[in-house]
Scaffold this motif. Structure first.
Motif: not given
Length: 395
Positions: A8-10, A36, A373, A380-381
């Motif tokens: 989720e945080d990729s 990813d 980023t 999301h980032r």
């Protein structure tokens, strides 16, 4: 076939999908996207028939030349394909691939679009002048034309440049390796489709021509630059090397990162006016031998990427697929937001501590890494990857 899952945080999920060029074990370079920690071969994912033959090329140029409608179509097709089963042979761990310069760079222009950076250098070099900015600075995006052949991909070592320099105590100029080697943390923008000679790209139409963005380190030999730049500007102090990140982030992935530029006062001339001048909310970090020393915010930049491209072409100069133009040093209002070491150490008078040592400019063996980023879709980032270079001794 393989179903790929992404944390989720990729920073490289389905809302990013950058483009790059990779090879494996000496194979011919091919076009890929990144999901990813994997490079996904686009020819093997989407096929290579018809318009898709561009994915077998060794640069992104043939794909970029197909134009914005095609960029939109391909991005949608990649997203759909990656949500299903992916051919196993298309998937490569990033640890197994070699990344190449993603574009064949046609021309290169570097701008000077940060008011904070320009003001800091004005205070450094013209301390007695009440206005640190030159009279033209708020009327046009100032820039210089650089050397496209010296743009290299992240991970390429940088040989310390040699040239003429003349310090305050030198009675005559001397020749030798630069002793004030610096960085400039920037964003670079890649032209996907250009304009014919004698025509212009309007500021509000610029995004139809801009394919994507990369991290950009404009290595700078400040002592060589200081001696040569009057009256015609940077030359050998800049032309020896610039480093870009390996993954090109599409402008289509940066729509959520758009922000307004700072108030432009006085009002710019008509060819630079836009219905809604936009900048980008991109947060950069600069690591010096592994230690983060500054965090430049691109959202502070005075001139929009669109205005820079409009200014490049307003005199009828042509642009081509693969042209790169960079923003100039990104600096914010705070000391720990300055994107060049000449600012961060105030010309060397205020050293900073790097891994326990006082430092001003780069020494042989030093390694610089830029990362960044930005806001992406769905909260999301998204990431830009790394832009890394290590300094080798002069030859």
């Amino acid at each position: 076939m393989t179903a790929l899952s992404v944390p989720e945080d990729s920073l490289f999920g389905l809302d990013n999908l950058p483009y790059g060029v990779y090879s494996v074990d000496g194979s011919a370079p091919r076009v890929a996207t990144r999901l990813d920690n994997h490079a996904i071969d686009l020819g093997l994912l989407l096929g290579t028939d018809g318009d898709n033959a561009v994915f077998e090329a060794s640069t992104l140029n043939p794909f970029m030349a197909q134009g914005r409608a095609r960029w939109v179509e391909v991005r949608a097709a990649i997203g759909e394909a990656l949500r299903g089963d992916v051919p196993h042979e298309a998937i490569h761990s990033l640890t197994d691939v070699t990344m190449h310069l993603p574009v064949e760079v046609a021309d290169y222009v570097d701008f000077y679009a940060s008011e904070h950076h320009a003001s800091n250098l004005g205070r450094l070099f013209r301390p007695d002048n009440p206005d640190p900015l030159m009279p033209n600075w708020k009327h046009l995006p100032v820039g210089y034309h650089g050397r496209s052949a010296s743009i290299v991909v992240s991970g390429t070592d940088i040989v310390r440049p040699q040239g003429q320099r003349k310090g305050p105590q030198d009675p005559e100029p001397v020749f030798g390796p630069s002793v004030r080697l610096d960085i400039e943390a920037e964003l670079g923008f890649i032209v996907g489709t250009g304009n014919a000679m004698g025509t212009q790209i309007a500021a509000d139409e610029a995004e139809q021509h801009i394919f994507g963005a990369v991290l950009f380190n404009d290595w700078s030999a400040r002592d060589i630059q200081a001696w040569e730049y009057v009256p015609l500007g940077p030359n050998l102090g800049k032309s020896f090397a610039s480093t870009i990140s390996a993954w090109v982030i599409p402008m289509l992935a940066l729509q959520e990162a758009k922000v307004s530029v700072p108030d432009q006062d006085p009002q710019v001339l008509s060819y630079l006016q836009m219905k809604q001048p936009w900048g980008l909310d991109v947060d950069l970090e600069v690591a010096w031998n592994g230690q983060t020393v500054t965090r430049p915010p691109y959202a502070e930049m005075y001139w929009s990427p669109a205005q820079m491209l409009a200014h490049t072409t307003v005199n009828g100069a042509p642009t081509r697929t693969g042209d790169v133009y960079a923003s100039g040093t990104i600096s914010g209002p705070e000391k720990d937001q300055r994107g060049a070491f000449i600012e961060l150490t105030w010309g060397g008078a205020e050293p900073i501590t790097v891994n326990g040592e006082e430092r001003t400019f780069l020494l042989d063996g030093d390694e610089i890494t830029l990362t960044a980023t930005a806001p992406g879709a769905n909260g999301h980032r998204i990431g830009f990857g790394e832009c890394t270079g290590r300094i080798l001794p002069a030859r």
